[in-house]
Scaffold this motif. Structure first.
Motif, short mmCIF file in Angstrom:
data_model
loop_
_atom_site.label_atom_id
_atom_site.label_comp_id
_atom_site.label_asym_id
_atom_site.label_seq_id
_atom_site.Cartn_x
_atom_site.Cartn_y
_atom_site.Cartn_z
N ASN A 40 -9.60 15.40 -12.44
CA ASN A 40 -8.50 16.03 -11.36
C ASN A 40 -7.89 16.93 -11.97
OD1 ASN A 40 -9.24 14.17 -9.55
ND2 ASN A 40 -7.90 12.51 -10.23
N GLY A 41 -7.42 16.98 -13.35
CA GLY A 41 -6.65 18.10 -13.97
C GLY A 41 -7.39 19.41 -13.90
N VAL A 42 -8.73 19.49 -14.05
CA VAL A 42 -9.72 20.74 -13.82
C VAL A 42 -9.33 21.16 -12.49
CG1 VAL A 42 -12.05 21.68 -14.33
CG2 VAL A 42 -10.84 20.32 -15.87
N ALA A 43 -9.97 20.08 -11.46
CA ALA A 43 -10.28 20.44 -10.25
C ALA A 43 -9.01 20.82 -9.25
CB ALA A 43 -11.04 19.50 -9.55
N HIS A 44 -7.72 20.04 -9.76
CA HIS A 44 -6.81 20.34 -8.81
C HIS A 44 -5.54 20.82 -9.19
CE1 HIS A 44 -9.18 18.18 -5.87
NE2 HIS A 44 -9.52 17.40 -6.67
N ASP A 45 -5.19 20.62 -10.50
CA ASP A 45 -3.80 20.97 -11.22
C ASP A 45 -3.64 22.52 -11.20
OD1 ASP A 45 -2.99 18.56 -11.23
OD2 ASP A 45 -3.49 18.04 -13.35
N TRP A 46 -4.52 23.25 -11.19
CA TRP A 46 -4.35 24.55 -11.47
C TRP A 46 -3.78 25.25 -10.29
CZ3 TRP A 46 -6.53 27.87 -7.98
CH2 TRP A 46 -7.84 27.41 -7.03
N ARG A 47 -3.92 24.50 -9.08
CA ARG A 47 -3.20 25.00 -7.62
C ARG A 47 -1.77 24.62 -7.65
NH1 ARG A 47 -6.88 22.60 -3.43
NH2 ARG A 47 -7.27 21.24 -4.92
N HIS A 48 -0.71 25.52 -7.65
CA HIS A 48 0.47 25.17 -7.74
C HIS A 48 0.85 24.81 -6.36
CE1 HIS A 48 0.85 26.74 -11.66
NE2 HIS A 48 0.31 27.84 -11.45
N ALA A 49 1.98 23.99 -6.24
CA ALA A 49 2.45 23.41 -4.85
C ALA A 49 3.13 24.74 -4.39
CB ALA A 49 3.74 22.47 -5.10
N ARG A 50 3.28 24.64 -2.86
CA ARG A 50 3.78 25.83 -2.23
C ARG A 50 5.40 25.83 -2.35
NH1 ARG A 50 1.99 25.68 4.05
NH2 ARG A 50 3.32 27.64 3.77
N PRO A 51 5.50 27.05 -2.48
CA PRO A 51 6.98 27.18 -2.62
C PRO A 51 7.97 26.63 -1.63
CG PRO A 51 5.98 29.37 -2.62
CD PRO A 51 4.91 28.37 -2.12
N ASP A 52 9.30 26.23 -1.75
CA ASP A 52 10.16 25.80 -0.82
C ASP A 52 11.04 26.91 -0.33
OD1 ASP A 52 11.86 24.29 0.59
OD2 ASP A 52 12.53 23.03 -1.12
N TYR A 53 10.53 27.51 0.69
CA TYR A 53 10.98 28.63 1.29
C TYR A 53 12.61 28.36 1.77
CZ TYR A 53 6.39 30.63 1.25
OH TYR A 53 5.26 31.08 0.84
N LYS A 55 14.71 26.26 0.41
CA LYS A 55 15.55 26.49 -0.85
C LYS A 55 15.44 27.85 -1.37
CE LYS A 55 15.80 23.98 -5.29
NZ LYS A 55 15.31 22.95 -6.24
N ILE A 56 14.55 28.73 -1.30
CA ILE A 56 14.72 30.03 -1.83
C ILE A 56 15.64 30.76 -0.86
CG2 ILE A 56 13.49 32.28 -1.94
CD1 ILE A 56 11.21 30.44 -2.51
N ALA A 57 15.73 30.35 0.55
CA ALA A 57 16.28 31.19 1.43
C ALA A 57 17.91 30.92 1.13
CB ALA A 57 16.09 31.06 2.84
N ARG A 58 18.25 29.47 0.99
CA ARG A 58 19.41 29.11 0.64
C ARG A 58 20.22 29.65 -0.66
NH1 ARG A 58 19.79 23.35 -1.46
NH2 ARG A 58 19.22 24.52 -2.96
N LEU A 59 19.22 29.99 -1.74
CA LEU A 59 19.74 30.33 -2.90
C LEU A 59 19.91 31.88 -2.63
CD1 LEU A 59 17.24 28.49 -5.53
CD2 LEU A 59 19.86 28.16 -5.16
N GLY A 64 23.98 36.27 -2.31
CA GLY A 64 24.26 37.31 -1.34
C GLY A 64 23.09 38.17 -1.23
N MET A 65 21.76 37.74 -1.58
CA MET A 65 20.57 38.59 -1.75
C MET A 65 19.83 38.48 -0.27
SD MET A 65 19.29 37.41 -5.33
CE MET A 65 17.71 37.93 -5.11
N GLY A 66 20.14 37.40 0.44
CA GLY A 66 19.19 37.22 1.61
C GLY A 66 19.88 37.80 2.75
N ARG A 67 19.20 37.85 4.21
CA ARG A 67 19.66 38.56 5.10
C ARG A 67 20.48 37.58 5.71
NH1 ARG A 67 14.18 38.98 8.07
NH2 ARG A 67 13.04 38.80 6.09
N GLU A 68 21.52 38.38 6.22
CA GLU A 68 22.68 37.58 6.93
C GLU A 68 22.12 37.14 8.50
OE1 GLU A 68 25.52 36.96 5.47
OE2 GLU A 68 24.98 38.19 3.76
N SER A 69 22.70 35.81 8.61
CA SER A 69 22.26 35.42 10.02
C SER A 69 23.25 35.66 11.02
CB SER A 69 22.19 34.03 9.84
OG SER A 69 23.18 33.27 9.47
N LYS A 70 22.95 36.03 12.30
CA LYS A 70 24.03 36.63 13.01
C LYS A 70 24.21 35.47 14.05
CE LYS A 70 22.43 41.25 12.90
NZ LYS A 70 21.89 42.27 13.57
#
Length: 70
Positions: A40-53, A55-59, A64-70
């Motif tokens: 399982n470590g060889v076959a599956h752990d090399w893939r990383h989880a999908r990013p939490d978009y 959370k990224i947008a909130r940060l 002050g880096m993101g697009r401003e919502s209107k």
């Protein structure tokens, strides 16, 4: 010498198949179940989880880096 190598590879292959077939059960003996976490470590752990978009947008908004919502 070649016959010994063929026999050893054959036994290793049979053991791998037996471990894969019978080693994944909850009540499997230790001598059959030990390769499963390694595989399982060889076959599956090399893939990383999908990013939490979200959370990224909130940060980005907080910094002050993101697009401003209107």
């Amino acid at each position: 010498m070649e016959a010994v190598l063929l026999i050893a590879l054959g036994l290793a292959g049979v053991y791998a198949v037996v471990c894969g077939r019978f080693g994944s059960g909850a009540d499997a003996p230790r001598w059959l179940a030990w390769p499963l976490p390694l595989w399982n470590g060889v076959a599956h752990d090399w893939r990383h989880a999908r990013p939490d978009y979200a959370k990224i947008a909130r940060l980005e908004r907080e910094l002050g880096m993101g697009r401003e919502s209107k």
